[in-house]
Motif scaffolding. Structure first.
Motif, short mmCIF file in Angstrom:
data_model
loop_
_atom_site.label_atom_id
_atom_site.label_comp_id
_atom_site.label_asym_id
_atom_site.label_seq_id
_atom_site.Cartn_x
_atom_site.Cartn_y
_atom_site.Cartn_z
N ASP A 87 0.82 -1.21 0.00
CA ASP A 87 0.00 0.00 0.00
C ASP A 87 0.85 1.26 0.00
O ASP A 87 0.47 2.27 -0.58
CB ASP A 87 -0.93 0.01 1.23
N ASP A 88 1.99 1.23 0.66
CA ASP A 88 2.81 2.43 0.78
C ASP A 88 3.65 2.64 -0.48
O ASP A 88 4.06 1.69 -1.13
CB ASP A 88 3.75 2.32 2.00
N VAL A 89 3.91 3.91 -0.79
CA VAL A 89 4.77 4.26 -1.92
C VAL A 89 6.16 4.51 -1.37
O VAL A 89 6.39 5.48 -0.65
CB VAL A 89 4.24 5.51 -2.66
N TYR A 90 7.09 3.62 -1.69
CA TYR A 90 8.45 3.78 -1.21
C TYR A 90 9.38 3.07 -2.18
O TYR A 90 8.96 2.41 -3.11
CB TYR A 90 8.62 3.22 0.21
N GLY A 91 10.68 3.24 -1.92
CA GLY A 91 11.66 2.62 -2.78
C GLY A 91 12.18 3.60 -3.82
O GLY A 91 11.81 4.77 -3.83
N GLU A 92 13.04 3.09 -4.70
CA GLU A 92 13.72 3.94 -5.67
C GLU A 92 13.02 3.90 -7.02
O GLU A 92 12.59 2.85 -7.49
CB GLU A 92 15.17 3.48 -5.83
N LEU A 93 12.93 5.06 -7.64
CA LEU A 93 12.44 5.18 -9.01
C LEU A 93 13.54 5.81 -9.85
O LEU A 93 14.02 6.89 -9.53
CB LEU A 93 11.18 6.05 -9.05
N ARG A 94 13.96 5.13 -10.89
CA ARG A 94 15.03 5.63 -11.77
C ARG A 94 14.40 6.40 -12.94
O ARG A 94 13.67 5.82 -13.73
CB ARG A 94 15.88 4.47 -12.28
N VAL A 95 14.69 7.68 -12.98
CA VAL A 95 14.08 8.57 -13.98
C VAL A 95 15.18 9.14 -14.86
O VAL A 95 16.16 9.69 -14.37
CB VAL A 95 13.33 9.71 -13.29
N THR A 96 15.01 9.01 -16.17
CA THR A 96 15.96 9.62 -17.09
C THR A 96 15.30 10.75 -17.86
O THR A 96 14.13 10.69 -18.20
CB THR A 96 16.54 8.58 -18.08
N SER A 97 16.08 11.80 -18.09
CA SER A 97 15.60 12.96 -18.82
C SER A 97 16.79 13.67 -19.42
O SER A 97 17.95 13.34 -19.13
CB SER A 97 14.83 13.90 -17.88
N THR A 98 16.52 14.67 -20.26
CA THR A 98 17.60 15.47 -20.81
C THR A 98 18.21 16.33 -19.71
O THR A 98 17.58 16.59 -18.68
CB THR A 98 17.09 16.37 -21.94
N ILE A 99 19.43 16.78 -19.94
CA ILE A 99 20.13 17.58 -18.93
C ILE A 99 19.38 18.87 -18.64
O ILE A 99 19.18 19.24 -17.48
CB ILE A 99 21.57 17.89 -19.39
N GLY A 100 18.92 19.54 -19.70
CA GLY A 100 18.23 20.82 -19.50
C GLY A 100 16.95 20.67 -18.72
O GLY A 100 16.73 21.35 -17.71
N PHE A 101 16.06 19.76 -19.15
CA PHE A 101 14.78 19.59 -18.48
C PHE A 101 14.98 19.07 -17.06
O PHE A 101 14.34 19.55 -16.11
CB PHE A 101 13.89 18.62 -19.27
N GLY A 102 15.84 18.07 -16.91
CA GLY A 102 16.05 17.48 -15.59
C GLY A 102 16.66 18.44 -14.59
O GLY A 102 16.29 18.47 -13.42
N THR A 103 17.62 19.24 -15.05
CA THR A 103 18.32 20.16 -14.16
C THR A 103 17.48 21.37 -13.81
O THR A 103 17.41 21.78 -12.64
CB THR A 103 19.65 20.63 -14.81
N MET A 104 16.84 21.94 -14.81
CA MET A 104 16.23 23.26 -14.63
C MET A 104 14.73 23.23 -14.37
O MET A 104 14.20 24.17 -13.77
CB MET A 104 16.53 24.12 -15.86
N TRP A 105 14.05 22.19 -14.80
CA TRP A 105 12.60 22.13 -14.52
C TRP A 105 12.27 21.08 -13.46
O TRP A 105 11.59 21.38 -12.48
CB TRP A 105 11.81 21.83 -15.79
N LEU A 106 12.77 19.87 -13.65
CA LEU A 106 12.34 18.77 -12.77
C LEU A 106 12.94 18.85 -11.38
O LEU A 106 12.21 18.77 -10.37
CB LEU A 106 12.70 17.44 -13.43
N THR A 107 14.26 18.99 -11.28
CA THR A 107 14.92 18.95 -9.97
C THR A 107 14.38 19.99 -8.99
O THR A 107 14.12 19.64 -7.82
CB THR A 107 16.45 19.11 -10.13
N PRO A 108 14.17 21.24 -9.38
CA PRO A 108 13.66 22.22 -8.41
C PRO A 108 12.26 21.90 -7.89
O PRO A 108 11.85 22.43 -6.85
CB PRO A 108 13.64 23.54 -9.20
N ARG A 109 11.52 21.03 -8.57
CA ARG A 109 10.15 20.72 -8.16
C ARG A 109 10.05 19.44 -7.34
O ARG A 109 8.98 19.13 -6.80
CB ARG A 109 9.25 20.62 -9.41
N LEU A 110 11.14 18.67 -7.25
CA LEU A 110 11.09 17.41 -6.51
C LEU A 110 10.72 17.56 -5.03
O LEU A 110 10.11 16.64 -4.47
CB LEU A 110 12.43 16.67 -6.64
N PRO A 111 11.06 18.67 -4.36
CA PRO A 111 10.58 18.80 -2.97
C PRO A 111 9.07 18.65 -2.83
O PRO A 111 8.58 18.13 -1.82
CB PRO A 111 11.05 20.21 -2.58
N ASN A 112 8.32 19.08 -3.84
CA ASN A 112 6.86 18.93 -3.79
C ASN A 112 6.45 17.46 -3.81
O ASN A 112 5.46 17.07 -3.18
CB ASN A 112 6.21 19.65 -4.98
#
Length: 296
Positions: A87-112
């Motif tokens: 039932d619980d959501v835990y563990g590792e999720l491996r996510v691949t993306s481009t450097i630009g999108f991952g660095t500048m859009w995705l990473t700053p939003r991960l705290p949410n």
């Protein structure tokens, strides 16, 4: 065949080195070497060529490595399904993306994401290389092109266009070009030749750079181009989402833009019931909707 020996063989074949495999397995080099020799005796074949630069697989070794790769993939899949059955959501999720999108859009939003799912961890693999999801090189991909494999689930996220941007300080000092011809009198910072970029962007920029708009500097990823634009180094062609709501940047020559490129959220069909994938997908969709980027 003994699984422990196969596990050690797989690590050595993957690393190409007894030393590096031993480090990942927390075993000494001599212990790893003994296990490899024992496995070679068991199968009756030499599995590695010893070379000054490391270990190279023999033909028999390649056959065995293909089998252990598939075994590892199946074990990873089984592990993911077992975890996602809870039932619980835990563990590792491996996510691949481009450097630009991952660095500048995705990473700053991960705290949410982590505010809602504190037991979930994300391994971000930022690269311009398209990783093989069916072979479980990653669990999820955010891609700037539609995948061609049939065993992948894809969801359209948003469209990207490439436009020209400069800092306000640059514009105040040098003026803002309005047309392609105007760009010839400005300092252009371009994408490094031969380095992967959005295909529609490459097609858009090629005739411009081929004319009188030779780049005075080049950078091999969009994060570097974004930094160059912000710092006032020159005029840079950037994906429009990177410059969205950035007051320091001005869209110059606004009528010039590439054809749109669709961004996709992609994952293997075998993970279609994964809770980790589902919550991450919903998080990305929610964040894009907040930014007014989400496609209908």
């Amino acid at each position: 065949m003994d699984w422990d020996k196969l596990r050690i063989f797989h690590a050595v074949a993957d690393a190409g080195s007894l030393t590096h495999a031993g480090e990942s397995l927390h075993l000494s080099q001599s212990a790893v070497s003994r296990q490899i020799r024992a496995l070679e005796d068991e199968v009756g074949a030499t599995l590695f060529h010893r070379h000054a630069r490391g270990l190279l697989l023999t033909e028999q070794g390649e056959l065995l490595f293909a089998a252990t790769r598939e075994m590892t993939r199946m074990l990873d899949t089984a592990s993911a399904r077992i975890k996602d059955a809870k039932d619980d959501v835990y563990g590792e999720l491996r996510v691949t993306s481009t450097i630009g999108f991952g660095t500048m859009w995705l990473t700053p939003r991960l705290p949410n994401l982590f505010d809602i799912y504190p037991d979930l961890s994300v391994d971000l693999i930022l690269t311009e290389t398209v990783m093989d999801l069916p072979m479980r090189e990653a669990d999820v991909a955010i891609r700037m092109k539609e995948p061609f494999q049939a065993d992948l689930i894809r969801r359209k996220l948003f469209d990207v266009t490439i436009r020209f941007f400069a800092s306000r300080a640059y514009v105040e000092k040098h003026g803002a070009p309005e047309t392609a011809a105007d760009l010839a009198s400005h300092r252009i910072v371009g994408h490094s030749p031969g380095y992967p970029q959005i295909q529609a962007g490459e097609a858009f920029l090629a005739p411009i750079y081929a004319g009188a708009h030779r780049a005075r500097a080049t950078v091999n990823n969009y994060f570097g181009l974004y930094t160059a634009a912000i710092s006032g180094l020159g005029i840079c062609a950037l994906p429009d989402y990177l410059a969205r709501d950035v007051p320091e940047l001005v869209n110059v020559a606004p009528d010039l833009k590439s054809d749109p490129t669709t961004v996709y959220f992609v994952y293997p069909t075998e993970l279609r019931r994964s809770k980790r994938v589902a919550v991450f997908r919903d998080f990305v969709l929610d964040e894009l909707e907040k930014d007014g980027l989400l496609s209908g």
